[in-house]
Every structure is written in C-alpha cells, then in structure tokens.
Design a protein around this motif. Sequence first.
Motif, PDB file in Angstrom:
ATOM      1  N   ILE A 125      22.559  12.529  38.085  1.00 31.31           N
ATOM      2  CA  ILE A 125      21.226  12.107  38.644  1.00 31.31           C
ATOM      3  C   ILE A 125      21.467  11.241  40.000  1.00 31.31           C
ATOM      4  N   TYR A 126      22.588  10.215  39.732  1.00 36.34           N
ATOM      5  CA  TYR A 126      22.851   9.245  40.501  1.00 36.34           C
ATOM      6  C   TYR A 126      23.793   9.761  42.026  1.00 36.34           C
ATOM      7  N   THR A 127      24.414  11.082  41.886  1.00 35.35           N
ATOM      8  CA  THR A 127      24.845  11.715  42.966  1.00 35.35           C
ATOM      9  C   THR A 127      24.113  12.107  43.976  1.00 35.35           C
ATOM     10  N   LEU A 241      23.552   3.428  52.221  1.00 33.66           N
ATOM     11  CA  LEU A 241      22.761   4.554  52.327  1.00 33.66           C
ATOM     12  C   LEU A 241      22.410   5.118  53.623  1.00 33.66           C
ATOM     13  N   MET A 242      22.809   4.483  54.601  1.00 32.88           N
ATOM     14  CA  MET A 242      22.416   4.503  56.165  1.00 32.88           C
ATOM     15  C   MET A 242      22.356   5.761  56.679  1.00 32.88           C
ATOM     16  N   PRO A 243      23.647   6.563  56.593  1.00 37.67           N
ATOM     17  CA  PRO A 243      23.694   7.977  57.068  1.00 37.67           C
ATOM     18  C   PRO A 243      22.469   8.708  56.448  1.00 37.67           C
ATOM     19  N   PHE A 244      22.061   8.766  55.216  1.00 41.77           N
ATOM     20  CA  PHE A 244      20.897   9.787  54.652  1.00 41.77           C
ATOM     21  C   PHE A 244      19.790   9.420  55.412  1.00 41.77           C
ATOM     22  N   PHE A 245      19.339   8.090  55.716  1.00 42.20           N
ATOM     23  CA  PHE A 245      18.183   7.878  56.485  1.00 42.20           C
ATOM     24  C   PHE A 245      18.153   8.413  57.971  1.00 42.20           C
ATOM     25  N   VAL A 246      19.293   8.152  58.563  1.00 41.09           N
ATOM     26  CA  VAL A 246      19.500   8.782  59.850  1.00 41.09           C
ATOM     27  C   VAL A 246      19.592  10.264  59.981  1.00 41.09           C
ATOM     28  N   ILE A 247      20.212  10.941  58.927  1.00 41.70           N
ATOM     29  CA  ILE A 247      19.935  12.394  59.010  1.00 41.70           C
ATOM     30  C   ILE A 247      18.630  12.854  58.654  1.00 41.70           C
ATOM     31  N   GLY A 248      18.024  11.930  58.082  1.00 39.83           N
ATOM     32  CA  GLY A 248      16.492  12.394  57.663  1.00 39.83           C
ATOM     33  C   GLY A 248      15.707  12.311  59.062  1.00 39.83           C
ATOM     34  N   GLY A 318      26.427  13.939  48.066  1.00 40.90           N
ATOM     35  CA  GLY A 318      25.285  13.744  48.036  1.00 40.90           C
ATOM     36  C   GLY A 318      24.506  14.538  48.906  1.00 40.90           C
ATOM     37  N   LEU A 319      24.964  15.001  50.334  1.00 44.33           N
ATOM     38  CA  LEU A 319      24.395  15.658  50.954  1.00 44.33           C
ATOM     39  C   LEU A 319      24.204  17.162  50.395  1.00 44.33           C
TER      40      LEU A 319
END
Length: 415
Positions: A125-127, A241-248, A318-319
């Motif tokens: 789940i945490y992945t 977690l910054m890259p995930f926000f920017v990718i979104g 994660g991605l």
Amino acid sequence: MSDTKHSPPVTTPPDPGDADEAVGPASTGAQWPLPEEAFWSEKTDPHGVGPSKTDKDQDKDRDQDEDQDQPEPEPAPEPQPEAPKRKRDPYLDNVKFVLIAFVIVGHSLVPTLSTDSARSLYIFIYTFHMPLFVLISGYLSRNFWNSNAKTNKLVDTFVVPYVIVEVGYALVRLGLGEKWSLTIIDPAWINWYLLALLFWRLSTPVWKRMKHPIPVAIAIYLFAGFSQISGDFSMDRFFGLMPFFVIGLVTQPEHFELLDRRWIKIVSGVVVLGAAAVSIFIAPKAPLKPFYYKHSFQDLDLSWWMGLGVRTGLLICGLAMSYAVLALVPRRETWFTDLGTRTLYCYLLHGIPVLIAKDQGWLELPWLHGPLGVLAISASCFALAIVLCLPETRTVFKWVLEPRLTWLYRRPSGN
C-alpha cells in the motif's frame, strides 16, 4: 503517510476533479432541408413580371418601396443560451475513494506489523497510495490560481481545518489518557497532508513558469536526502513527495486517456501482481522508513550513493504502481463514485476510530495477527471508508471541516 513510531493521504486532497463533456464537431454551412418558400411567387418570379396592377395598386407599391428605404430598427439581441455546466468526471472520484480506503487500511495495520502478512500488505500500500494521492492533487491544482473561489480555499479547506483538527486530535489523545500536546507547526499524524498540500499549491505558479519542471523537482527530491529536514510545517514530506505533485501538475486529460487501452490494462495487472509478490518476498527484512518519503540518508543509515539509489527506486516503483492503478480503476460511474467526492471528510475523521481502536487494543487481538486478521481489518476499513464518505457525514461535520468564511475576503471588483 504514517509510521510505527508516530503514525502521521486530488481534488483533495484535498478536494478532488472535473472534466469537460465531449463536444461534437461544429456545424458549418447551410443545413438541409433548406427553408420552405413559394418558389414561384411574385417575389421570386425569375422574369420579374407579375400580373397587371391598377393605379391604386401601383401607388400602394410605391408607398411600400418608400417604406423599405427607411432604415429598419435593429432587432433586440436574443438572449445567449447559458453555457452547459461541466460534468464531474467519475473516473477521478473512483480513484480517490479507492485510495482513501487504502489509507485507512494502512493506518489500521500498524499494530499487526509484526506478522509477515500484515507487513507485506503495508509495504504494498505504501509504495503507491500517497504518491498517487499527491499526483492527483497536483493534477487538480493546474488551474488553482485562476479562480478567486479556489484561492479562498487555501484558508477554508486547509488552514482553518488544520487548526481545528490539530486541536481535536489533541483532545482525543487527552481523553485517551495521554498528555496534552499541541504544536501547530509540527502537524500531528494525518494532518501533515493539509500543510504539505498547502505549500505545494502555493508553489504552483513557480512550477508552471519553468521549462522543465519535472527534472528540477526530481533533482530537489534526490538531493533533499542529504539534509536533515525537519518535520515542522511538513517540510520533510513537502520535499519527499514533490516529484509526484509536479508530475500531476503537468499532466493533461489526454494522458489519462492513454491508459485506457486493453494492452496497458493487461500490463498494469501484471505490474500490480508483481508488486504484490515483491512485497511478500521483502516483507521479513525490508525496513519501513523509506516508504514514508521523508527520512534523510543519515536517518536510513545509508551511504550517499545507496541513498540516491533507494530514492530513485522508490520514485520509479511509486510511478509505475500509480499508473497501473490509474489504468485499472473503472472510468464509468460506479456505486462508489459519489463517495469519492467526499474523501476529505474520510481522511480527517478516520483517525478518531483508529486511535480509539489502537488505544483499546482492538487491533492487537491474537487472531488478527495472520492472513485472516489482515482480511478482517481490510474489510472493516473499507466499510469505515464508506460510512465516512456518506453525505450524512458531510452534513454533520461540514460546519467544522468546510466553514464558510465569505466575510473574510474582499469581493471581486466589477471591472
């Protein structure tokens, strides 16, 4: 989003995603059939000769010609039809409900992590669950600064609820026999997400000005591991977690459409099954700290090159898992689509029953330490997610979690 030491997650996010309805091709040119008309009337006689007329009729015709020379009054403008309201996209609401249910499951598994079965599901789940939540939040923040109402939500749905929830959880802990502790700058448990999302959205104009925001965000994410970043104001998660926000943030609707292909769904199923197998394999020995996306290389007791490798691997995994889940979630309206519109309430309120269950030892019963116990906990958490996402729950808690603070803002000028 939580850990065993201190349990701390689109659109909304926070609040959660709209998509425009498909618009058909524009109609151009004349359309058939043409308007009906007396094709051989006096007005349209191809020879211009009509039946013989008397003098009186000719005088009448001259009067009509003079009247036609006078400018006709302009017709009153017809009222413009109202623009159709944008239809809410059920797809993102489906994703948000699935994720919020996983959030509750992850928090509830903490007392049983001594068993391999619970630990395997926890790692699985945490992945992806918080990376995908942050990615969806970034996607829903693309036009955040284009609306005064959405800008006001920085206070309405982040700052005010944050303070209220901080005080509320301090009271709950006090009622459970713990010491009174309230530190506004150091978010307690699940409250970290509100502050992190607040600062991510504040940084949105900066990312949208950059030519290559994703490589810059990844570089910041990797090199943040060299620093001992404090948890004050959720800065550790902000960078982690910054890259995930920017990718979104740079994701467009057509990118989600690319995932709606049969072969991608098949590959996604293989990815999810492979991730589950890997989680089972590494569960007995794998440390949990890296999956919280906040610890430095020193905290993880890793060399700089190992730390960079671990962070890179987590980002890739994660991605991959995030896109696999996005491909597998239904796109049509389902029984839980409406529930996905109220995930903020589920996120902020689920900690109360989970804290009580942990304090009372309900999650430490011996029979829960095994595969059947993991299944029972997961089923109970999904049921709790349904209850907390019901419209009745919002009715009861809306005055607290979504206060109307219109008196606080200036009205937009008429210009």
